[in-house]
Write an enzyme that holds these catalytic residues in place. Structure first.
Site, PDB file in Angstrom:
ATOM      1  N   ASP A   1       0.843  -1.196   0.000  1.00 62.31           N
ATOM      2  CA  ASP A   1       0.000   0.000   0.000  1.00 62.31           C
ATOM      3  C   ASP A   1       0.886   1.256   0.000  1.00 62.31           C
ATOM      4  O   ASP A   1       0.611   2.231  -0.715  1.00 62.31           O
ATOM      5  CB  ASP A   1      -0.904  -0.015   1.240  1.00 62.31           C
ATOM      6  CG  ASP A   1      -1.607  -1.355   1.384  1.00 62.31           C
ATOM      7  OD1 ASP A   1      -2.540  -1.615   0.612  1.00 62.31           O
ATOM      8  OD2 ASP A   1      -1.194  -2.164   2.241  1.00 62.31           O
TER       9      ASP A   1
ATOM     10  N   HIS B   1      -4.747  -3.251   6.424  1.00 64.45           N
ATOM     11  CA  HIS B   1      -4.568  -3.561   4.998  1.00 64.45           C
ATOM     12  C   HIS B   1      -5.938  -3.989   4.456  1.00 64.45           C
ATOM     13  O   HIS B   1      -6.235  -5.167   4.319  1.00 64.45           O
ATOM     14  CB  HIS B   1      -3.532  -4.671   4.813  1.00 64.45           C
ATOM     15  CG  HIS B   1      -3.474  -5.170   3.399  1.00 64.45           C
ATOM     16  ND1 HIS B   1      -3.015  -4.407   2.360  1.00 64.45           N
ATOM     17  CD2 HIS B   1      -3.856  -6.341   2.846  1.00 64.45           C
ATOM     18  CE1 HIS B   1      -3.111  -5.086   1.235  1.00 64.45           C
ATOM     19  NE2 HIS B   1      -3.624  -6.266   1.506  1.00 64.45           N
TER      20      HIS B   1
HETATM   21  P1  NAX Z   1      -2.081 -18.412  -3.611  1.00 64.59           P
HETATM   22  O1  NAX Z   1      -3.452 -18.967  -3.389  1.00 64.59           O
HETATM   23  O2  NAX Z   1      -1.492 -18.388  -4.972  1.00 64.59           O
HETATM   24  O3  NAX Z   1      -1.051 -19.180  -2.663  1.00 64.59           O
HETATM   25  C1  NAX Z   1      -1.325 -19.432  -1.321  1.00 64.59           C
HETATM   26  C2  NAX Z   1      -0.552 -20.680  -0.942  1.00 64.59           C
HETATM   27  O4  NAX Z   1      -0.727 -20.870   0.457  1.00 64.59           O
HETATM   28  C3  NAX Z   1      -1.067 -21.949  -1.643  1.00 64.59           C
HETATM   29  O5  NAX Z   1       0.020 -22.635  -2.213  1.00 64.59           O
HETATM   30  C4  NAX Z   1      -1.718 -22.732  -0.498  1.00 64.59           C
HETATM   31  O6  NAX Z   1      -1.601 -24.140  -0.672  1.00 64.59           O
HETATM   32  C5  NAX Z   1      -0.882 -22.251   0.681  1.00 64.59           C
HETATM   33  N1  NAX Z   1      -1.510 -22.445   1.991  1.00 64.59           N
HETATM   34  C6  NAX Z   1      -2.807 -22.346   2.348  1.00 64.59           C
HETATM   35  N2  NAX Z   1      -2.956 -22.661   3.635  1.00 64.59           N
HETATM   36  C7  NAX Z   1      -1.722 -22.952   4.122  1.00 64.59           C
HETATM   37  C8  NAX Z   1      -1.235 -23.349   5.381  1.00 64.59           C
HETATM   38  N3  NAX Z   1      -2.065 -23.565   6.414  1.00 64.59           N
HETATM   39  N4  NAX Z   1       0.089 -23.552   5.525  1.00 64.59           N
HETATM   40  C9  NAX Z   1       0.925 -23.373   4.497  1.00 64.59           C
HETATM   41  N5  NAX Z   1       0.523 -23.021   3.263  1.00 64.59           N
HETATM   42  C10 NAX Z   1      -0.785 -22.803   3.080  1.00 64.59           C
HETATM   43  O7  NAX Z   1      -2.141 -16.952  -2.969  1.00 64.59           O
HETATM   44  P2  NAX Z   1      -1.132 -15.728  -3.188  1.00 64.59           P
HETATM   45  O8  NAX Z   1      -1.564 -14.935  -4.349  1.00 64.59           O
HETATM   46  O9  NAX Z   1       0.262 -16.220  -3.114  1.00 64.59           O
HETATM   47  O10 NAX Z   1      -1.486 -14.836  -1.889  1.00 64.59           O
HETATM   48  C11 NAX Z   1      -1.177 -15.275  -0.596  1.00 64.59           C
HETATM   49  C12 NAX Z   1      -1.855 -14.382   0.436  1.00 64.59           C
HETATM   50  O11 NAX Z   1      -1.362 -13.059   0.346  1.00 64.59           O
HETATM   51  C13 NAX Z   1      -3.377 -14.265   0.275  1.00 64.59           C
HETATM   52  O12 NAX Z   1      -3.976 -14.366   1.551  1.00 64.59           O
HETATM   53  C14 NAX Z   1      -3.552 -12.873  -0.273  1.00 64.59           C
HETATM   54  O13 NAX Z   1      -4.832 -12.341   0.033  1.00 64.59           O
HETATM   55  C15 NAX Z   1      -2.453 -12.136   0.445  1.00 64.59           C
HETATM   56  N6  NAX Z   1      -2.033 -10.833  -0.088  1.00 64.59           N
HETATM   57  C16 NAX Z   1      -1.644  -9.899   0.797  1.00 64.59           C
HETATM   58  C17 NAX Z   1      -1.186  -8.660   0.405  1.00 64.59           C
HETATM   59  C18 NAX Z   1      -0.745  -7.637   1.409  1.00 64.59           C
HETATM   60  O14 NAX Z   1      -0.403  -6.519   1.000  1.00 64.59           O
HETATM   61  N7  NAX Z   1      -0.722  -7.910   2.711  1.00 64.59           N
HETATM   62  C19 NAX Z   1      -1.157  -8.286  -1.039  1.00 64.59           C
HETATM   63  C20 NAX Z   1      -1.156  -9.461  -1.939  1.00 64.59           C
HETATM   64  C21 NAX Z   1      -2.063 -10.595  -1.515  1.00 64.59           C
HETATM   65  O15 NAX Z   1      -3.385 -10.275  -1.859  1.00 64.59           O
END
Ligand code: NAX
Length: 326
Positions: A159, A187
């Protein structure tokens, strides 16, 4: 040569992971003299993909990368970690309410907090990226009573960077000259991007704006909605920019932010700016020698105060939904 640092990345098989790991292994986060060991965690069903990512990491022959460990067991992935980047989270599925998402992720982050408490290095620095990032960070922190709460943070750097880029573009100025940006709060859509203290080569950005209404009417909503706009355009949420922000957050925290500048980190509130203790909130911070300090005594406008309290109230509501996990 320095001793290697163990870095845990969760959700390592996901899209942010795919951008993040290669930047870390290249030395972008901790410097080109810091060897690293990557400890990658993902769910059992993602292990095959994770093996592929590990092969690619090996194939880069990064000089700093000493070892890659992959696992679906948090006790293995968090063992002796000095840096933990908690990216993995349950995505919001169709028909899922916000409170269901809070609950599903709350469970993940309470487990991970407990295991960090058990097996990570005592000085581990934790960055939560997985959404809802601020509340997830609070849950992890509360479940790790033996670790310093100040070592838990959530990511607002994307952000912050979005806000800098909007100002730089609007005023046709180089990004590197835009200093002292702040994004207060959660966020989420209630965050408050604040350019009132921002400067370009020492000149207040406010004095450079041709139209004083631009901040309220364009800048704030654009930064607040940028994530949604990326999803609409790409069909996927921000990944490379999120990874870049995570690298910058940890880089500045460990190695220090640029001289005379500050960055936004979500950190435990301590009463500064009338945000009482008990939430993880975006503040302007200065980083030095592995520690951050919230920048104090900034004048806040009436409107700014309202935005900041709105975001605080949202965090209280989120906390209420997960209070049984704290
Ligand atoms: P993806 O869905 O591509 O990848 C997430 C990964 O996490 C998957 O491989 C899944 O198997 C794994 N996972 C789920 N539960 C798990 C657990 N208990 N232990 C270990 N691994 C686990 O998502 P991606 O685009 O990489 O985003 C990841 C997270 O970042 C999401 O929650 C998303 O909303 C968040 N974001 C946060 C941002 C921020 O500024 N704070 C911005 C970007 C993003 O939106």
């Amino acid at each position: 040569m320095k001793a290697p640092i163990r870095i845990t990345v969760t959700g390592a098989a996901g899209q942010i992971g795919y951008s993040l790991l290669f930047r870390i292994a290249n030395g972008d986060m901790l410097g080109d003299d810091q060897p690293i060991i990557l400890q990658l965690l993902d769910l059992p069903q993602a292990q095959q993909v994770l093996r592929g990512v590990m092969m690619e990491l090996e194939d880069c022959a990064f000089p700093l990368l000493q070892q890659v460990i992959i696992s679906d067991d948090p006790k293995i992935a968090f063992k002796d970690a000095e840096i933990a980047m908690l990216v993995g989270a349950r995505p919001r599925s169709k028909g899922m309410e916000r409170k269901d998402l809070l609950e599903a992720n709350g469970v993940i982050f309470s487990v991970q907090g407990r295991i960090l408490n058990e097996v990570a290095a005592r000085h581990v620095k934790v960055l939560v990226v997985g959404n809802p990032a601020n509340t997830n960070a609070l849950i992890a922190m509360k479940n790790a009573p033996d670790l310093d709460p100040r070592n838990f943070s959530a990511m607002m750097r994307l952000d912050h960077n979005r806000a800098i880029a909007q100002v730089a573009q609007h005023l046709f100025q180089p990004v590197r000259d835009v200093k002292r940006m702040i994004v207060w709060g959660n966020h989420s859509g209630t965050q408050y991007p604040d350019l009132n203290h921002a400067q370009i080569r020492g000149i207040p950005v406010r004095d450079l704006l041709p139209d004083q209404n631009w901040a309220e009417n364009e800048f704030i909503p654009t930064v607040q909605k940028r994530g949604t706009m990326v999803i609409e355009a790409r069909g996927l949420s921000s990944a490379a920019s999120a990874a870049n922000a995570a690298v910058a957050h940890m880089h500045d925290w460990v190695l220090g932010a640029h001289h005379n500048n500050w960055v936004t980190m979500s950190v435990p509130s301590d009463g500064s700016y009338d945000i009482p203790e008990g939430v993880i909130y975006g503040f302007p911070v200065r980083c030095n020698q592995g520690r951050y300090q919230i920048v104090q005594n900034l004048a806040i406008s009436e409107l700014g105060r309202r935005h900041m309290q709105d975001s605080y109230r949202e965090l209280l509501e989120e906390r209420e939904h997960v209070k049984h996990l704290l």
